[in-house]
Scaffold this motif. Structure first.
Motif, PDB file in Angstrom:
ATOM      1  N   PRO A 290       0.831  -1.219  -0.080  1.00 58.13           N
ATOM      2  CA  PRO A 290      -0.142   0.038   0.102  1.00 58.13           C
ATOM      3  C   PRO A 290       0.767   1.168   0.036  1.00 58.13           C
ATOM      4  CG  PRO A 290       0.063  -1.021   2.219  1.00 58.13           C
ATOM      5  CD  PRO A 290       0.773  -1.838   1.517  1.00 58.13           C
ATOM      6  N   ILE A 291       0.401   2.372  -1.022  1.00 59.68           N
ATOM      7  CA  ILE A 291       1.305   3.419  -0.918  1.00 59.68           C
ATOM      8  C   ILE A 291       0.675   4.312  -0.400  1.00 59.68           C
ATOM      9  CG2 ILE A 291       2.834   2.361  -2.842  1.00 59.68           C
ATOM     10  CD1 ILE A 291       1.250   4.274  -4.805  1.00 59.68           C
ATOM     11  N   ILE A 292       1.184   5.603   0.321  1.00 56.98           N
ATOM     12  CA  ILE A 292       0.844   7.083   0.792  1.00 56.98           C
ATOM     13  C   ILE A 292       1.774   7.913   0.044  1.00 56.98           C
ATOM     14  CG2 ILE A 292       0.446   8.485   2.805  1.00 56.98           C
ATOM     15  CD1 ILE A 292       0.292   6.102   4.440  1.00 56.98           C
ATOM     16  N   PHE A 293       1.132   8.752  -0.626  1.00 56.53           N
ATOM     17  CA  PHE A 293       1.789   9.914  -1.344  1.00 56.53           C
ATOM     18  C   PHE A 293       1.212  11.262  -0.733  1.00 56.53           C
ATOM     19  CE2 PHE A 293      -0.710   8.392  -4.652  1.00 56.53           C
ATOM     20  CZ  PHE A 293      -1.501   9.426  -5.128  1.00 56.53           C
ATOM     21  N   GLY A 294       2.160  12.294  -0.892  1.00 59.41           N
ATOM     22  CA  GLY A 294       1.649  13.730  -0.434  1.00 59.41           C
ATOM     23  C   GLY A 294       0.978  14.606  -1.973  1.00 59.41           C
ATOM     24  N   PRO A 295       0.872  15.617  -1.539  1.00 60.53           N
ATOM     25  CA  PRO A 295       0.081  16.577  -2.491  1.00 60.53           C
ATOM     26  C   PRO A 295       1.001  16.946  -3.566  1.00 60.53           C
ATOM     27  CG  PRO A 295       0.710  17.693  -0.648  1.00 60.53           C
ATOM     28  CD  PRO A 295       1.144  16.485  -0.091  1.00 60.53           C
TER      29      PRO A 295
ATOM     30  N   ASN B  87      -9.275   4.579  -8.067  1.00 57.86           N
ATOM     31  CA  ASN B  87      -9.273   3.136  -8.184  1.00 57.86           C
ATOM     32  C   ASN B  87      -8.890   2.739  -6.862  1.00 57.86           C
ATOM     33  OD1 ASN B  87      -9.558   2.260 -11.079  1.00 57.86           O
ATOM     34  ND2 ASN B  87      -8.287   3.709 -11.169  1.00 57.86           N
ATOM     35  N   LYS B  88      -8.993   3.493  -5.831  1.00 57.31           N
ATOM     36  CA  LYS B  88      -8.653   2.916  -4.396  1.00 57.31           C
ATOM     37  C   LYS B  88      -7.359   2.402  -4.398  1.00 57.31           C
ATOM     38  CE  LYS B  88     -13.527   3.154  -3.124  1.00 57.31           C
ATOM     39  NZ  LYS B  88     -13.901   4.236  -3.992  1.00 57.31           N
ATOM     40  N   ALA B  89      -6.149   2.546  -4.919  1.00 60.70           N
ATOM     41  CA  ALA B  89      -5.114   1.798  -5.045  1.00 60.70           C
ATOM     42  C   ALA B  89      -3.995   2.666  -4.151  1.00 60.70           C
ATOM     43  CB  ALA B  89      -4.691   1.664  -6.454  1.00 60.70           C
ATOM     44  N   ALA B  90      -4.231   3.677  -3.765  1.00 65.16           N
ATOM     45  CA  ALA B  90      -3.387   4.644  -2.961  1.00 65.16           C
ATOM     46  C   ALA B  90      -4.182   5.515  -2.065  1.00 65.16           C
ATOM     47  CB  ALA B  90      -2.473   5.211  -3.755  1.00 65.16           C
ATOM     48  N   ILE B  91      -3.176   6.025  -0.956  1.00 62.22           N
ATOM     49  CA  ILE B  91      -3.962   7.108  -0.162  1.00 62.22           C
ATOM     50  C   ILE B  91      -3.073   8.325  -0.363  1.00 62.22           C
ATOM     51  CG2 ILE B  91      -4.113   7.968   2.180  1.00 62.22           C
ATOM     52  CD1 ILE B  91      -4.485   4.977   3.027  1.00 62.22           C
ATOM     53  N   GLN B  92      -3.737   9.398  -0.564  1.00 59.84           N
ATOM     54  CA  GLN B  92      -3.067  10.868  -0.665  1.00 59.84           C
ATOM     55  C   GLN B  92      -3.302  11.681   0.534  1.00 59.84           C
ATOM     56  OE1 GLN B  92      -3.811  13.263  -3.963  1.00 59.84           O
ATOM     57  NE2 GLN B  92      -1.956  14.219  -4.045  1.00 59.84           N
TER      58      GLN B  92
ATOM     59  N   ARG C  17      -4.720  -2.562   4.408  1.00 60.19           N
ATOM     60  CA  ARG C  17      -3.141  -2.607   3.669  1.00 60.19           C
ATOM     61  C   ARG C  17      -3.304  -3.655   2.560  1.00 60.19           C
ATOM     62  NH1 ARG C  17      -0.940  -3.406   9.150  1.00 60.19           N
ATOM     63  NH2 ARG C  17      -0.387  -5.300   8.358  1.00 60.19           N
ATOM     64  N   LEU C  18      -4.027  -4.919   2.999  1.00 61.96           N
ATOM     65  CA  LEU C  18      -3.865  -5.773   1.833  1.00 61.96           C
ATOM     66  C   LEU C  18      -4.803  -5.424   0.847  1.00 61.96           C
ATOM     67  CD1 LEU C  18      -4.222  -8.867   3.927  1.00 61.96           C
ATOM     68  CD2 LEU C  18      -1.975  -8.168   2.903  1.00 61.96           C
ATOM     69  N   LEU C  19      -5.851  -4.864   0.994  1.00 64.23           N
ATOM     70  CA  LEU C  19      -6.739  -4.278  -0.359  1.00 64.23           C
ATOM     71  C   LEU C  19      -6.039  -3.181  -0.840  1.00 64.23           C
ATOM     72  CD1 LEU C  19      -9.623  -4.161  -1.416  1.00 64.23           C
ATOM     73  CD2 LEU C  19     -10.405  -2.524   0.057  1.00 64.23           C
ATOM     74  N   LEU C  20      -5.346  -2.081  -0.367  1.00 62.93           N
ATOM     75  CA  LEU C  20      -4.690  -1.187  -1.179  1.00 62.93           C
ATOM     76  C   LEU C  20      -3.561  -1.663  -1.902  1.00 62.93           C
ATOM     77  CD1 LEU C  20      -4.654   1.663   1.605  1.00 62.93           C
ATOM     78  CD2 LEU C  20      -5.776   1.923  -0.651  1.00 62.93           C
ATOM     79  N   GLY C  21      -3.087  -2.778  -1.560  1.00 62.35           N
ATOM     80  CA  GLY C  21      -1.782  -3.289  -2.137  1.00 62.35           C
ATOM     81  C   GLY C  21      -2.539  -4.371  -3.409  1.00 62.35           C
ATOM     82  N   LYS C  22      -3.479  -4.824  -3.069  1.00 55.21           N
ATOM     83  CA  LYS C  22      -4.157  -5.593  -4.104  1.00 55.21           C
ATOM     84  C   LYS C  22      -4.638  -4.714  -5.444  1.00 55.21           C
ATOM     85  CE  LYS C  22      -7.789  -9.035  -5.064  1.00 55.21           C
ATOM     86  NZ  LYS C  22      -8.996  -9.647  -4.586  1.00 55.21           N
TER      87      LYS C  22
ATOM     88  N   LEU D  47      -3.584  -1.701  -5.938  1.00 52.46           N
ATOM     89  CA  LEU D  47      -2.760  -1.083  -6.707  1.00 52.46           C
ATOM     90  C   LEU D  47      -2.163  -1.993  -7.919  1.00 52.46           C
ATOM     91  CD1 LEU D  47      -0.351   1.084  -7.211  1.00 52.46           C
ATOM     92  CD2 LEU D  47       0.947   0.017  -5.103  1.00 52.46           C
ATOM     93  N   ASN D  48      -1.835  -3.258  -7.307  1.00 47.28           N
ATOM     94  CA  ASN D  48      -1.301  -4.260  -8.348  1.00 47.28           C
ATOM     95  C   ASN D  48      -2.272  -4.809  -9.543  1.00 47.28           C
ATOM     96  OD1 ASN D  48      -1.117  -7.484  -8.993  1.00 47.28           O
ATOM     97  ND2 ASN D  48       0.833  -6.618  -8.457  1.00 47.28           N
ATOM     98  N   ASN D  49      -3.476  -4.588  -9.047  1.00 49.29           N
ATOM     99  CA  ASN D  49      -4.474  -4.943 -10.065  1.00 49.29           C
ATOM    100  C   ASN D  49      -4.612  -3.528 -11.269  1.00 49.29           C
ATOM    101  OD1 ASN D  49      -5.296  -7.390  -8.934  1.00 49.29           O
ATOM    102  ND2 ASN D  49      -7.008  -6.482  -8.098  1.00 49.29           N
ATOM    103  N   PHE D  50      -4.476  -2.557 -10.601  1.00 48.11           N
ATOM    104  CA  PHE D  50      -4.538  -1.347 -11.550  1.00 48.11           C
ATOM    105  C   PHE D  50      -3.482  -1.281 -12.464  1.00 48.11           C
ATOM    106  CE2 PHE D  50      -2.887   3.084 -12.170  1.00 48.11           C
ATOM    107  CZ  PHE D  50      -3.869   3.536 -12.764  1.00 48.11           C
ATOM    108  N   CYS D  51      -2.105  -1.745 -11.894  1.00 48.38           N
ATOM    109  CA  CYS D  51      -0.947  -1.605 -12.527  1.00 48.38           C
ATOM    110  C   CYS D  51      -0.877  -2.589 -13.748  1.00 48.38           C
ATOM    111  CB  CYS D  51       0.199  -1.720 -11.853  1.00 48.38           C
ATOM    112  SG  CYS D  51       0.413  -0.251 -11.009  1.00 48.38           S
ATOM    113  N   ASN D  52      -1.533  -3.872 -13.278  1.00 47.08           N
ATOM    114  CA  ASN D  52      -1.477  -4.988 -14.399  1.00 47.08           C
ATOM    115  C   ASN D  52      -2.506  -4.499 -15.533  1.00 47.08           C
ATOM    116  OD1 ASN D  52       0.250  -6.595 -13.307  1.00 47.08           O
ATOM    117  ND2 ASN D  52      -1.068  -7.604 -11.763  1.00 47.08           N
ATOM    118  N   ILE D  53      -3.596  -4.075 -15.242  1.00 48.59           N
ATOM    119  CA  ILE D  53      -4.568  -3.768 -16.200  1.00 48.59           C
ATOM    120  C   ILE D  53      -3.852  -2.639 -17.362  1.00 48.59           C
ATOM    121  CG2 ILE D  53      -6.918  -2.242 -16.648  1.00 48.59           C
ATOM    122  CD1 ILE D  53      -7.850  -3.599 -14.078  1.00 48.59           C
ATOM    123  N   GLU D  54      -3.394  -1.673 -16.678  1.00 47.98           N
ATOM    124  CA  GLU D  54      -2.793  -0.735 -17.442  1.00 47.98           C
ATOM    125  C   GLU D  54      -1.399  -1.229 -18.299  1.00 47.98           C
ATOM    126  OE1 GLU D  54      -3.782   2.603 -17.754  1.00 47.98           O
ATOM    127  OE2 GLU D  54      -5.291   1.944 -16.695  1.00 47.98           O
ATOM    128  N   LYS D  55      -0.876  -1.876 -17.742  1.00 52.39           N
ATOM    129  CA  LYS D  55       0.258  -2.637 -18.484  1.00 52.39           C
ATOM    130  C   LYS D  55      -0.144  -3.465 -19.529  1.00 52.39           C
ATOM    131  CE  LYS D  55       3.872  -6.104 -18.021  1.00 52.39           C
ATOM    132  NZ  LYS D  55       3.621  -6.939 -19.581  1.00 52.39           N
TER     133      LYS D  55
END
Length: 125
Positions: free
Chosen positions: A39-44, A59-64, A84-89, A91-99
């Protein structure tokens, strides 16, 4: 400034904070963490990866959050393993779809040949 160097850290991390996003640096690439379902957290300040950041939130794949909310977000994630597991999953799903979209586009337009090497290079796709 390179891709692949932080994989060892991602593999052992429970949460990833995207560097440079809490100060006016523009953030770092959040996609690399997807290989480890972190799971990732990023700032503004995700100026360098603005569209990706927007898509990850959508896509509920990160927290800002901003620096003031960072501590509470970290605590919330450490207390909630399911989140944590949901955000990580996600994120992984989003990136696989985009790839997969990117690979299809490149293959359709002959930009990158993604066929297995056992096939002749001149074989129709």
């Amino acid at each position: 400034d390179t891709i692949g160097d932080v994989g060892l850290f991602y593999a052992s991390a429970d949460i990833v904070l995207i560097g440079g996003s809490f100060v006016n640096r523009g953030g770092q690439n959040p996609i690399e963490a997807s290989n480890f379902c972190c799971p990732i957290i990023f700032g503004p300040s995700m100026n360098n990866f603005k569209e990706i950041g927007i898509s990850l939130i959508k896509n509920k794949a990160a927290i800002q959050t901003d620096i003031k909310g960072l501590e509470s977000k970290i605590i919330k994630l450490y207390r909630d393993k399911k989140l944590r597991l949901l955000l990580g999953k996600n994120l992984n799903n989003f990136c696989n779809i985009e790839k997969n979209k990117f690979d299809l586009f490149c293959t359709m337009f002959g930009i990158i040949d993604r066929r297995p090497r056992s096939e002749p290079v001149n074989a129709p796709i």
